[in-house]
Design an enzyme around this catalytic site. Structure first.
Site, mmCIF file in Angstrom:
data_model
loop_
_atom_site.group_PDB
_atom_site.id
_atom_site.type_symbol
_atom_site.label_atom_id
_atom_site.label_comp_id
_atom_site.label_asym_id
_atom_site.label_seq_id
_atom_site.Cartn_x
_atom_site.Cartn_y
_atom_site.Cartn_z
ATOM 1 N N ASP A 245 88.369 43.160 89.040
ATOM 2 C CA ASP A 245 87.580 42.330 89.009
ATOM 3 C C ASP A 245 86.778 41.812 87.689
ATOM 4 O OD1 ASP A 245 85.525 40.671 90.412
ATOM 5 O OD2 ASP A 245 85.143 42.205 91.746
HETATM 6 C C1 BGC Z 1 83.586 39.049 92.474
HETATM 7 C C2 BGC Z 1 85.266 38.893 92.912
HETATM 8 C C3 BGC Z 1 85.424 37.104 92.353
HETATM 9 C C4 BGC Z 1 85.138 37.429 90.874
HETATM 10 C C5 BGC Z 1 85.710 36.207 90.297
HETATM 11 C C6 BGC Z 1 83.447 38.748 91.079
HETATM 12 O O1 BGC Z 1 82.024 38.971 90.790
HETATM 13 O O2 BGC Z 1 83.427 40.500 92.827
HETATM 14 O O3 BGC Z 1 85.216 38.571 94.337
HETATM 15 O O4 BGC Z 1 86.717 37.166 92.683
HETATM 16 O O5 BGC Z 1 83.918 37.576 90.589
HETATM 17 O O6 BGC Z 1 84.814 35.169 90.543
#
Ligand code: BGC
Length: 768
Positions: free
Chosen positions: A291
């Site tokens: 993530d």
């Molecule tokens: C979120 C993810 C997301 C990623 C990219 C993160 O803050 O937890 O779900 O895909 O950002 O935007």
């Protein structure tokens, strides 16, 4: 980065010669390439180029990233990049892609990734709403459109579906998933993977999907986003992992690791998850991205000492690609040079990334054809599908004395009241608002469209609603979605009084209340589920006028509507219904569509009941025991509305539940069938749900577990026999007694009906 394995040969040079020759011969050429062989490519790569493939670069300015590893243009030019995220401008995508394809040594195209969660331009209902449809085919179709639109704009990888089981509505991200149940979650996982990816590898209107957040994110302590999850292994296997397993089985190309500590080991450095479960138990062959910033966050967690340790711990746990933290770019080379990570491990991680790019057709088609985009994004069928999806996702929670549907002919005036009645972006939820959404039909507009000029439609906003502390996502620059402005107490009072006065001069009041988009989603947990900002008081004041009231909820999680559930005749849960939300809701309010959504979560009476889920074990003194019960003394332990619940404008009866055998050997597959009749007077759908319970065994089993469902459409007076299969897949569970999957020779109950409170019952026995 140092250059221990740099090569002196320059493929760029030989390409220029080739282009020169083609030009001299008058043969047209393109810098796009033909499909290479992944292993060949890998053999030509330096360590830096490989590590760059293991890196996802942030597509909007992040000063810390630039300070640590440099400008992304320079990184791409020098080494290429596995992926870039958070760019949604096709021009910008083409510009960066040209750097990779024309200027980097090996011309490997970039895989552009974005959170296309429930639509790119045509925004469909939020995932919790789509799960409420219990209609995997429809969900697959919506994600097919999302994929087509995103791919046309140059996005070849979406960070969806989100498969986190959520049993605590305080957790803001409940909205992004399919709710509390592993069986429904698995069905939605399969449908979405299929919708995004299709079945033809390399089709140019599909994208790679990403099963996230692996795993256990929804069990955050206290429902606080990012907080630690403590999940025993049996719950991981039986509850939290099944949707991920379903996605893996459906061929999902990538996984994303979760942020939080899982049993004290952060998911992004958790070898049990990323290796033992994913690679060993499931033989998963795709790649895993972290993530955002999660590799670096291993330091913040108190798990890694420093960047070097974080790179080592994440990579050796099985995390292939570093999202946006630059930690791999900065430290992975050193780890290899010092022998802590082998070149073979690096190659094993890079190969699936190259293969994914090849399979997608990126080498032949790296660029966006900007001229084609408007035609793809504005396809009228997509809007039609968005409207159908909204109709099919709403859940009718209450309908006293057939308060709904409204009849245009009997109403002369309607007032549409509430801070979400005329909100556009809020209907799209945070992710929907963050891509490139087209126009949104608000609830007010939808009602106006529906009634035409024969009915007077008034609008009263009521007091503004806001979060107590602002959302980070209001300020990141990618998002146009805003909080509602602060008001003085006098302004709020006036807005309140105006709304009540408007209700008094109308035949019907439709109140549209709930949460603005920024109130749910990431970093949007809350301790109370109350209708905030004076909405509850306004609702009560409008009901006190004596006018018929319909409450339409726009929100990302169940809210505390205990008062409304007793005093408001009609309540329609619309979640975040997407671009065509207003039209879809109006279709349902006026009876042009018959609601048939069913809850994918148990609806709590108050936040004090959380976490709440229907598939719990029995205690030694269950709720209905005469004394010493496990219930609260100040509130029932049962939900306000059970999992699977949803009303219709017609009624259905269920009878003749039959099992093909009442006794069968372990390993056998039984057929369960039930007759469903539309006993009302309107055409409609119901969701036929089958639940089982194993009465005894090597471990206590949940009181009920969903093991089959089917959404059926029936004309008034007609009957359909619905069949379900009950075989090893449905009857097995992971037992902590043996730490493995088992089907046990025991007595089983079966219920079929319209919710987890179904009463039509049968039973069977499995024998050794
Ligand atoms: C979120 C993810 C997301 C990623 C990219 C993160 O803050 O937890 O779900 O895909 O950002 O935007």
């Amino acid at each position: 980065m140092s250059h221990p394995f740099s090569r002196s040969t320059s493929p760029l040079c030989s390409r220029f010669i080739a282009i020169l020759v083609l030009t001299l011969l008058g043969i047209p050429f393109s810098l796009a390439q033909s499909r290479p062989d992944a292993k060949d490519l890998l053999r030509q790569m330096t360590l830096e180029e490989k590590i760059a493939q293991l890196s996802q670069l942030p597509g909007f300015p992040m000063p810390e990233f630039v300070r640590q590893v440099g400008k992304i243009d320079d990184v791409i030019r020098k080494y290429g990049a596995g992926s870039v995220l958070w760019v949604s401008e096709p021009k910008q995508i083409n510009r960066l892609q040209h750097i990779a394809v024309d200027e980097s040594r090996l011309h490997i195209p970039i895989l552009f990734g974005l959170d296309v969660i429930h639509g790119y331009h045509t925004i469909f209902p939020a995932p919790i709403a789509m799960a409420s449809s219990w209609d995997p085919k429809m969900v697959e179709s919506t994600q097919t459109v999302a994929a087509r639109e995103a791919r046309a704009a140059g996005i070849a990888w979406t960070f969806a579906p989100m498969l986190d089981i959520a049993r605590d509505a305080r957790w803001g991200r409940m909205v992004e998933g399919a709710g509390e149940d592993p069986y429904l979650g698995a069905a939605m996982a399969r449908a979405q993977v299929l919708g995004f990816q299709g079945t033809q590898p390399g089709a140019l209107d599909r994208v790679l999907a990403c099963a996230k957040h692996f795993a256990g994110y929804g069990a955050a302590d206290g429902g606080r986003d990012y907080d630690s999850s403590y999940i025993p292994e049996e719950q991981m296997w039986n509850t939290y992992l099944p949707p991920f397993k379903a996605a893996a089985d459906a061929g999902v190309a990538t996984f994303m690791s979760a942020y939080m500590d899982l049993n004290d080991i952060p998911a992004s450095g958790n070898r049990w998850l990323l290796h033992d479960v994913l690679r060993d138990a499931w033989s998963y062959k795709g790649f895993v991205v972290s993530d955002a910033m999660a590799v670096h966050s291993l330091i913040t967690h108190g798990y890694a000492r420093d960047g070097e340790d974080a790179a080592f711990k994440a990579f050796s746990a099985g995390l292939d690609m570093d999202m946006a933290s630059g930690t791999y770019l900065k430290y992975l080379g050193t780890e290899v040079q010092q022998g802590r990570i082998s070149l073979q491990q690096i190659d094993d991680a890079v190969l699936p990334i190259l293969e994914a790019k090849i399979r997608l057709g990126l080498f032949e088609h790296p660029y966006v054809d900007e001229t084609r985009i408007p035609q793809v994004l504005n396809a009228p069928q997509s809007l039609e599908l968005a409207r159908t999806a909204a109709q099919r996702s709403v859940v009718l929670l209450r309908n006293q004395q057939n308060a709904l549907p409204l009849s245009k002919n009997q109403i002369r005036s309607i007032v549409v009241i509430g801070p979400l009645a005329d909100a556009e972006l809020d209907l799209l939820d945070m992710w929907g608002a963050m891509t490139k959404p087209g126009p949104t039909v608000t609830v007010l507009q939808g009602i106006k469209n529906k009634v035409g000029s024969s009915v007077r439609v008034e609008f009263a906003h009521g007091p503004n609603i806001r979060r107590d502390i602002p959302s980070f996502f209001e300020n990141v620059g990618m998002v146009t979605i805003k909080e509602q402005p602060k008001q003085t107490p006098e302004e709020a009072r006036k807005a309140f009084d105006d709304a009540v006065a408007a209700a008094k001069r109308s035949d019907v009041a439709v109140l549209v209340m709930g949460e603005i988009a920024l109130m749910s989603g990431e970093a949007a947990s809350r301790s109370s589920l109350k209708l905030s900002g004076g909405q509850e008081e306004l609702l009560e004041a409008v009901v006190a006028t004596g006018k018929p009231v319909v409450l339409v909820l726009i929100n990302g999680r169940p809210l505390d509507i205990s008062w409304a559930a007793e005093h408001v005749p009609a309540i329609l849960e619309a979640w975040y219904p997407g671009s065509q939300g207003g039209n879809g809701i109006a279709d349902v309010l006026f009876g042009d569509a018959n609601p048939a959504g069913h809850l994918p979560v148990s609806w709590p009476r108050s936040s004090g009941q959380l976490p709440l889920y229907y598939n719990h074990n029995l205690t030694q003194r269950p709720e209905d025991a005469p004394d010493f019960t496990s219930r609260y003394w100040d509130i029932l332990s049962t939900p306000l509305y059970p999992f699977g619940f949803g009303l219709s404008y017609t009624t259905f009866t269920f009878d003749n539940l039959k099992l093909s055998q009442t006794e069968a050997k372990v390993g056998a597959t039984l057929d369960a069938s039930v007759d469903v009749t539309n006993s009302g007077s309107r055409l409609g759908d119901t969701v036929v749900q089958l639940y089982i319970h194993q009465r005894a065994g090597s471990a206590s089993r949940p009181v009920r577990q969903l093991k089959g469902f089917q959404r059926v459409n029936l004309a008034p007076g007609t009957k359909q026999t619905v069949h379900f299969k009950l075989g090893p897949d449905e009857l097995q569970f992971w037992t902590p007694a043996k730490r493995q999957w088992v089907v046990e020779p025991e007595q089983f109950d079966v219920w079929v009906g319209e919710s987890s409170a179904a009463t039509l019952h049968s039973e069977f026995r499995l024998t050794p």
